[in-house]
Design a protein around this motif. Structure first.
Motif, PDB file in Angstrom:
ATOM      1  N   ASP A  16      46.447  47.704  38.825  1.00 35.05           N
ATOM      2  CA  ASP A  16      45.306  48.062  39.639  1.00 35.05           C
ATOM      3  C   ASP A  16      44.995  49.518  39.343  1.00 35.05           C
ATOM      4  O   ASP A  16      45.635  50.131  38.500  1.00 35.05           O
ATOM      5  CB  ASP A  16      45.603  47.804  41.118  1.00 35.05           C
ATOM      6  CG  ASP A  16      45.747  46.318  41.377  1.00 35.05           C
ATOM      7  OD1 ASP A  16      44.725  45.663  41.558  1.00 35.05           O
ATOM      8  OD2 ASP A  16      46.878  45.825  41.353  1.00 35.05           O
ATOM      9  N   TRP A  26      47.319  53.712  36.512  1.00 31.14           N
ATOM     10  CA  TRP A  26      47.749  52.404  36.986  1.00 31.14           C
ATOM     11  C   TRP A  26      48.357  52.509  38.381  1.00 31.14           C
ATOM     12  O   TRP A  26      48.968  53.511  38.720  1.00 31.14           O
ATOM     13  CB  TRP A  26      48.827  51.826  36.063  1.00 31.14           C
ATOM     14  CG  TRP A  26      48.403  51.606  34.635  1.00 31.14           C
ATOM     15  CD1 TRP A  26      48.947  52.191  33.534  1.00 31.14           C
ATOM     16  CD2 TRP A  26      47.366  50.757  34.168  1.00 31.14           C
ATOM     17  NE1 TRP A  26      48.308  51.752  32.407  1.00 31.14           N
ATOM     18  CE2 TRP A  26      47.334  50.870  32.768  1.00 31.14           C
ATOM     19  CE3 TRP A  26      46.451  49.914  34.800  1.00 31.14           C
ATOM     20  CZ2 TRP A  26      46.444  50.161  31.976  1.00 31.14           C
ATOM     21  CZ3 TRP A  26      45.555  49.215  34.014  1.00 31.14           C
ATOM     22  CH2 TRP A  26      45.556  49.339  32.626  1.00 31.14           C
ATOM     23  N   ASP A 263      35.352  40.680  31.812  1.00 31.95           N
ATOM     24  CA  ASP A 263      35.893  42.025  31.587  1.00 31.95           C
ATOM     25  C   ASP A 263      35.072  43.048  32.356  1.00 31.95           C
ATOM     26  O   ASP A 263      34.762  44.130  31.870  1.00 31.95           O
ATOM     27  CB  ASP A 263      35.952  42.360  30.096  1.00 31.95           C
ATOM     28  CG  ASP A 263      34.622  42.151  29.386  1.00 31.95           C
ATOM     29  OD1 ASP A 263      33.730  41.509  29.955  1.00 31.95           O
ATOM     30  OD2 ASP A 263      34.464  42.651  28.254  1.00 31.95           O
ATOM     31  N   ASP A 323      44.188  38.962  32.452  1.00 30.50           N
ATOM     32  CA  ASP A 323      43.559  39.884  33.396  1.00 30.50           C
ATOM     33  C   ASP A 323      44.217  41.261  33.327  1.00 30.50           C
ATOM     34  O   ASP A 323      43.542  42.292  33.274  1.00 30.50           O
ATOM     35  CB  ASP A 323      43.683  39.303  34.813  1.00 30.50           C
ATOM     36  CG  ASP A 323      42.717  39.947  35.784  1.00 30.50           C
ATOM     37  OD1 ASP A 323      41.655  40.422  35.346  1.00 30.50           O
ATOM     38  OD2 ASP A 323      43.015  39.968  36.988  1.00 30.50           O
ATOM     39  N   LEU A 327      42.459  44.847  31.852  1.00 30.04           N
ATOM     40  CA  LEU A 327      42.446  46.091  32.616  1.00 30.04           C
ATOM     41  C   LEU A 327      43.133  47.208  31.845  1.00 30.04           C
ATOM     42  O   LEU A 327      42.651  48.339  31.811  1.00 30.04           O
ATOM     43  CB  LEU A 327      43.163  45.878  33.957  1.00 30.04           C
ATOM     44  CG  LEU A 327      42.270  45.710  35.188  1.00 30.04           C
ATOM     45  CD1 LEU A 327      43.136  45.492  36.416  1.00 30.04           C
ATOM     46  CD2 LEU A 327      41.382  46.917  35.382  1.00 30.04           C
TER      47      LEU A 327
END
Length: 334
Positions: A16, A26, A263, A323, A327
């Motif tokens: 995240d 991150w 994306d 995913d 990221l």
């Protein structure tokens, strides 16, 4: 609060984002969505955190003073809302054909008005990369092209700063545009009545929800694929197709473009919308000729329900690592 992790975080962590003074880092957190943004100007600073949902603010600070904080857990939360497991094409087609629309006209009329307006805005001015305008300029003005171009143009505008409202589907403005604008274009071409258009929109919206709800709110799977198939189903319903044809449309569409990844929200979403609608319309033309991808070919199964389940499992479980990797790559460019 979990500390920000730097770019060399080990593989396998839940990625995240921590944005601070123009830098991206991150966060190691089990939540599928967790974003913290710290801004500073002069002596003043602010911090805002959202968690699990894009509009779910859980914490606000100003100059170190906590202004807002609600109890929250970083653990994944279960999906909430209406139980959608009862949806099937047979029930959706029956409901679309027979439902009393008096309680639905308000939201359907908003969907027609709002989503048509932003599509027209995208066609009228060069928003983003002008995918919709390019389609019309290059491929002509057939209803097939207009359906793709108008929907893409709505995304051109929305993804590039246009603040016009949109009626959404499955939590997404782009999906809301995709399930509605092509159906509206075909209804105009077919000179359908307002009631016929609204019934087709009911079918399109529900078919999209039926395909998408098992995936969850966030995935590396591009939701406009399901929405493009749903739009083709709404168009087919407008022309008298039954549930069997709609099942073939979904199978043909998912078997074709079911691997498009998400994306992030940006200009290329418009092109993905065009591609998904084109795949849906081709899937419809195949279905009218009795052609459908066969079970055992990739993720396609014997029944459309099982095919949908295959792609949902791929999107929700199989693409979790995708995913994270998307990221990771996106953060490298910050």
């Amino acid at each position: 609060m979990t500390q920000a992790k730097k770019k060399n975080s080990p593989p396998g962590a839940r990625w995240d984002i921590w944005l601070e003074y123009g830098m991206c880092h991150w966060l190691d957190t089990p939540a599928k969505l967790n974003i913290r943004v710290r801004c500073k100007k002069g002596a003043d600073s602010s911090l805002v955190e959202i968690l699990h949902e894009h509009n779910h603010i859980v914490h606000i600070e100003r100059n170190g003073e906590v202004l807002y904080d609600i109890p929250h857990s970083l653990e994944d939360v279960s999906e909430s809302g209406t139980d959608r497991s009862c949806l099937s094409l047979e029930k959706i087609v029956s409901y679309g054909a027979t439902a009393d629309l008096s309680g639905l006209y308000e939201v359907l009329d908003k969907q027609i008005a709002y989503n048509s307006a932003i599509a027209q805005e995208g066609l009228s001015r060069p928003w983003g990369e002008s995918v919709g305008r390019t389609l019309l300029e290059v491929y002509g003005n057939s209803v097939n092209v207009r359906a793709r171009a108008a929907a893409a143009a709505g995304s051109d505008a929305r993804m590039n700063g246009c603040e016009m409202p949109v009626v959404i589907n499955s939590g997404s403005g782009n999906q809301g545009i995709t399930v509605s604008v092509p159906v509206i274009e075909y209804a105009r071409s077919l000179q359908s009545t307002h009631e016929q258009l609204c019934r087709a929109l009911v079918v399109s919206n529900l078919v999209a929800i039926m395909q998408k709800y098992k995936v969850g709110r966030l995935s590396a799977f591009c939701g406009v694929v399901s929405a493009g198939a749903a739009a083709a189903c709404g168009i087919a319903f407008l022309q008298g197709a039954d549930a069997d044809v709609l099942g073939m449309i979904i199978t043909n569409t998912q078997g074709n473009v079911g691997g498009i990844v998400c994306d992030g929200a940006k200009s290329s979403c418009a092109a993905k919308i065009s591609s998904s609608i084109e795949a849906g319309l081709m899937g419809y033309e195949m279905a009218k000729r009795g052609c459908v991808f066969r079970p055992g070919e990739g993720l396609v199964k014997e029944q459309y329900e099982k095919t949908i389940d295959s792609f949902c499992r791929m999107a929700k479980d199989g693409m979790e690592a995708t995913d994270r990797k998307i990221l990771e790559i996106m953060i490298e460019g910050c």
